[in-house]
Scaffold this motif. Structure first.
Motif, PDB file in Angstrom:
ATOM      1  N   ARG A   1       0.814  -1.224   0.000  1.00  0.00           N
ATOM      2  CA  ARG A   1       0.000   0.000   0.000  1.00  0.00           C
ATOM      3  C   ARG A   1       0.850   1.278   0.000  1.00  0.00           C
ATOM      4  O   ARG A   1       0.522   2.250  -0.676  1.00  0.00           O
ATOM      5  CB  ARG A   1      -0.924  -0.004   1.213  1.00  0.00           C
ATOM      6  N   GLU A   2       1.942   1.307   0.752  1.00  0.00           N
ATOM      7  CA  GLU A   2       2.719   2.541   0.900  1.00  0.00           C
ATOM      8  C   GLU A   2       3.689   2.804  -0.265  1.00  0.00           C
ATOM      9  O   GLU A   2       4.164   3.915  -0.437  1.00  0.00           O
ATOM     10  CB  GLU A   2       3.483   2.539   2.234  1.00  0.00           C
ATOM     11  N   TRP A   3       3.972   1.821  -1.073  1.00  0.00           N
ATOM     12  CA  TRP A   3       4.976   1.986  -2.129  1.00  0.00           C
ATOM     13  C   TRP A   3       4.630   3.033  -3.180  1.00  0.00           C
ATOM     14  O   TRP A   3       5.515   3.771  -3.614  1.00  0.00           O
ATOM     15  CB  TRP A   3       5.289   0.644  -2.776  1.00  0.00           C
TER      16      TRP A   3
ATOM     17  N   ASP B   1       6.096   2.315 -13.708  1.00  0.00           N
ATOM     18  CA  ASP B   1       5.516   3.593 -13.283  1.00  0.00           C
ATOM     19  C   ASP B   1       3.998   3.542 -13.130  1.00  0.00           C
ATOM     20  O   ASP B   1       3.439   4.250 -12.305  1.00  0.00           O
ATOM     21  CB  ASP B   1       5.869   4.706 -14.282  1.00  0.00           C
ATOM     22  N   ASP B   2       3.325   2.719 -13.916  1.00  0.00           N
ATOM     23  CA  ASP B   2       1.865   2.680 -13.874  1.00  0.00           C
ATOM     24  C   ASP B   2       1.312   1.657 -12.876  1.00  0.00           C
ATOM     25  O   ASP B   2       0.108   1.463 -12.777  1.00  0.00           O
ATOM     26  CB  ASP B   2       1.299   2.390 -15.265  1.00  0.00           C
ATOM     27  N   MET B   3       2.193   1.039 -12.099  1.00  0.00           N
ATOM     28  CA  MET B   3       1.785   0.014 -11.129  1.00  0.00           C
ATOM     29  C   MET B   3       1.110   0.664  -9.923  1.00  0.00           C
ATOM     30  O   MET B   3       1.615   1.615  -9.354  1.00  0.00           O
ATOM     31  CB  MET B   3       3.027  -0.766 -10.676  1.00  0.00           C
TER      32      MET B   3
ATOM     33  N   ARG C   1      11.253   3.093  -8.313  1.00  0.00           N
ATOM     34  CA  ARG C   1      12.207   3.161  -9.430  1.00  0.00           C
ATOM     35  C   ARG C   1      13.427   2.271  -9.160  1.00  0.00           C
ATOM     36  O   ARG C   1      13.854   1.514 -10.019  1.00  0.00           O
ATOM     37  CB  ARG C   1      12.617   4.617  -9.656  1.00  0.00           C
ATOM     38  N   ARG C   2      13.970   2.344  -7.929  1.00  0.00           N
ATOM     39  CA  ARG C   2      15.140   1.518  -7.563  1.00  0.00           C
ATOM     40  C   ARG C   2      14.814   0.034  -7.628  1.00  0.00           C
ATOM     41  O   ARG C   2      15.668  -0.786  -7.954  1.00  0.00           O
ATOM     42  CB  ARG C   2      15.637   1.880  -6.158  1.00  0.00           C
TER      43      ARG C   2
END
Length: 113
Positions: free
Chosen positions: A11-13, A27-29, A21-22
């Motif tokens: 949830r927090e990602w 990006d659309d996840m 990114r790391r």
């Protein structure tokens, strides 16, 4: 052996783009609850005539997942944690010494087990 898979994003990602990114997260996840993610995968696999999904307690404690499996007419084997009891007619969640029916959402009368 997994039949299908999809990345689970905590949830927090999504609120931490540098972390995503790391880790190579697209990006659309977006975050999806585990039960919702599992039901989507099972719908994808329905054409394979899947007979009985099996999952750990991370999924087994999800009432929407269990109800979704029942709605789809699937038999299943899901692990539970110590906060649940199996009773005739359904599963109950034990909270503060009381039992809540996970199907109806109603508290059960006090009973000695």
């Amino acid at each position: 052996m997994p039949l299908e898979w999809q990345l689970y994003l905590p949830r927090e990602w999504p609120d931490e783009p540098d972390r995503c990114r790391r880790a190579g997260v697209p990006d659309d996840m977006l975050h999806q609850e585990k039960g919702r993610l599992a039901l989507g995968l099972l719908d994808t696999l329905a054409q394979w005539r899947l007979t009985a999904p099996v999952a750990d307690a991370g999924y087994g404690v999800s009432t929407p997942l269990r109800l979704g499996l029942k709605e789809r007419g699937l038999s299943y084997a899901l692990a539970l944690n110590g906060n649940f009891r199996c009773r005739r007619g359904g599963l109950t969640r034990c909270t503060g010494g009381r039992e809540l029916c996970t199907v109806t959402g109603r508290w059960l009368p006090d009973q000695r087990l």
